[in-house]
Design a protein around this motif. Structure first.
Motif, short mmCIF file in Angstrom:
data_model
loop_
_atom_site.label_atom_id
_atom_site.label_comp_id
_atom_site.label_asym_id
_atom_site.label_seq_id
_atom_site.Cartn_x
_atom_site.Cartn_y
_atom_site.Cartn_z
N GLY A 117 10.99 12.33 0.65
CA GLY A 117 10.40 12.79 -0.59
C GLY A 117 9.40 11.83 -1.20
N GLN A 118 9.38 10.58 -0.72
CA GLN A 118 8.40 9.60 -1.20
C GLN A 118 7.16 9.62 -0.30
OE1 GLN A 118 10.61 5.87 -0.99
NE2 GLN A 118 10.83 5.84 -3.21
N PRO A 119 6.01 9.18 -0.83
CA PRO A 119 4.88 8.91 0.07
C PRO A 119 5.22 7.73 0.97
CG PRO A 119 4.44 8.04 -2.11
CD PRO A 119 5.72 8.82 -2.23
N VAL A 120 4.45 7.54 2.02
CA VAL A 120 4.67 6.39 2.89
C VAL A 120 4.36 5.12 2.11
CG1 VAL A 120 4.12 5.31 5.08
CG2 VAL A 120 4.00 7.80 4.87
N LEU A 121 5.31 4.19 2.10
CA LEU A 121 5.13 2.90 1.43
C LEU A 121 5.06 1.82 2.50
CD1 LEU A 121 7.79 3.31 -1.43
CD2 LEU A 121 5.34 3.82 -1.52
N TRP A 122 4.14 0.88 2.31
CA TRP A 122 3.89 -0.18 3.30
C TRP A 122 4.18 -1.54 2.67
CZ3 TRP A 122 2.67 1.67 8.08
CH2 TRP A 122 2.22 2.98 8.14
N TRP A 123 4.90 -2.40 3.42
CA TRP A 123 5.46 -3.63 2.86
C TRP A 123 5.13 -4.85 3.72
CZ3 TRP A 123 8.61 -3.04 -1.57
CH2 TRP A 123 8.95 -1.71 -1.89
N SER A 124 5.06 -5.99 3.04
CA SER A 124 4.98 -7.29 3.71
C SER A 124 5.61 -8.33 2.76
CB SER A 124 3.53 -7.66 4.04
OG SER A 124 3.50 -8.86 4.81
N ALA A 160 0.84 -1.20 0.00
CA ALA A 160 0.00 0.00 0.00
C ALA A 160 0.87 1.24 0.00
CB ALA A 160 -0.92 0.00 1.22
N VAL A 161 0.23 2.35 -0.33
CA VAL A 161 0.91 3.64 -0.37
C VAL A 161 0.01 4.68 0.27
CG1 VAL A 161 0.02 4.14 -2.68
CG2 VAL A 161 2.07 5.31 -1.89
N GLY A 162 0.63 5.66 0.94
CA GLY A 162 -0.14 6.75 1.51
C GLY A 162 -0.39 6.61 2.99
N GLY A 163 -1.32 7.39 3.47
CA GLY A 163 -1.61 7.40 4.89
C GLY A 163 -0.56 8.20 5.65
N ASP A 164 -0.44 7.91 6.92
CA ASP A 164 0.48 8.65 7.79
C ASP A 164 1.18 7.68 8.73
OD1 ASP A 164 -1.41 7.92 9.65
OD2 ASP A 164 -2.25 9.92 9.91
N LEU A 165 1.95 8.24 9.66
CA LEU A 165 2.68 7.44 10.64
C LEU A 165 2.12 7.64 12.04
CD1 LEU A 165 6.32 8.05 9.34
CD2 LEU A 165 4.90 6.02 8.97
N SER A 166 0.81 7.83 12.13
CA SER A 166 0.17 7.98 13.43
C SER A 166 0.28 6.67 14.22
CB SER A 166 -1.30 8.36 13.27
OG SER A 166 -1.99 7.33 12.59
N PRO A 167 0.26 6.75 15.56
CA PRO A 167 0.39 5.53 16.36
C PRO A 167 -0.63 4.45 16.00
CG PRO A 167 0.68 7.43 17.76
CD PRO A 167 0.25 7.96 16.42
N VAL A 168 -1.89 4.82 15.83
CA VAL A 168 -2.90 3.80 15.55
C VAL A 168 -2.64 3.12 14.22
CG1 VAL A 168 -4.56 5.44 14.52
CG2 VAL A 168 -5.37 3.30 15.53
N ARG A 169 -2.19 3.87 13.21
CA ARG A 169 -1.93 3.25 11.91
C ARG A 169 -0.70 2.34 11.99
NH1 ARG A 169 -4.02 4.95 6.85
NH2 ARG A 169 -4.24 7.11 7.55
#
Length: 250
Positions: free
Chosen positions: A56-63, A31-40
């Motif tokens: 400079g990149q959007p937040v990228l999420w990996w598994s 996934a891409v986007g969102g923020d780094l808030s504690p709940v997320r």
């Protein structure tokens, strides 16, 4: 790439797509986007997902598949290194210098990397998680000087390793081995090491298929009631690194 990654909605508590839907190329991008808030962040880790992106990149999420993990009774220190530890004056502690450990990880040079993925926003986010009792560090000291460390996120009985550093040769090995020894004693079986790294392989990390990793994570994070968030400083203690000279984890 057969499809683009999922775009996360702006709401911090919006659920992540299942980690099993992550792309195979690039391996594990979900996934891409969102923020780094504690709940997320906590929702991500509980689902076997972690953020990894550059400035400079959007937040990228990996598994990724497979996942690199350590068994907490499986961290290897060479016989030669153990011999040096017998006379070491280093000591280890936890949660006494979290922000310093994280900054040292950000500043540490990485072969083949230009700059760091530990951005200022990520530093702020994990310091906030630490203040909430979910992010932890293990520190290695020579007297009062911080010479090595590791940090990551803990939920229930699962520890998700993020990064480690050595200010002196072997200090990151001591931090990892001290973390593993302690978690083994607490009954925590795994440390997530995220992606393959030759150094981690030499220390005993192994591949775990993503479906098996996710199954373990889903079980272990359910122990949040018996292993609540909070500081590890007193529970971990402050003890000599020479203890790690013996081969047994406990």
């Amino acid at each position: 790439m057969s499809r683009p990654p999922f775009l996360l909605p702006p709401e911090p508590d919006a659920p992540f797509p299942p980690a099993e839907l992550a792309l195979s190329e690039p391996d594990g991008l979900l996934a891409v986007g969102g923020d780094l808030s504690p709940v997320r962040l906590l929702n991500a880790y509980a689902g076997g997902i972690f953020p990894w992106f550059s400035e400079g990149q959007p937040v990228l999420w990996w598994s990724p598949d497979p996942r690199m993990v350590f068994r907490t009774d499986g961290v290897r220190l060479s016989s030669r290194f153990r011999r040096t530890l017998r006379s070491s004056t280093w000591t280890v502690a936890a949660d006494t210098a979290f922000a310093r450990v994280m900054q040292a990880c950000a500043d540490a040079p990485r072969p083949g990397q230009d700059g760091t993925w530990i951005t200022a926003a990520m530093h702020r986010a994990y310091v906030q998680l630490h203040q909430l009792g979910y992010a932890h560090s293990v520190e290695v000291f020579d007297g009062m000087q911080l010479v090595g460390g590791i940090y990551g996120v803990a939920i229930g009985r699962m520890f998700f390793g993020e990064s480690m550093f050595s200010g002196r040769s072997g200090a990151s090995k001591v931090a990892l081995a001290a973390l593993a020894r302690t978690l083994y004693g607490w009954g925590w079986p795994l440390i997530d090491a995220q992606v393959e790294n030759p150094h981690l392989l030499r220390m005993g990390a192994a591949h775990l298929p993503r479906d098996a990793f996710l199954a373990r994570v889903r079980t272990l994070v359910q122990d949040a009631e018996t292993e609540p968030a909070g500081s590890w400083t007193r529970r971990f203690g402050h003890w000599p690194a020479s203890v790690l000279a013996v081969s047994a984890p406990v």
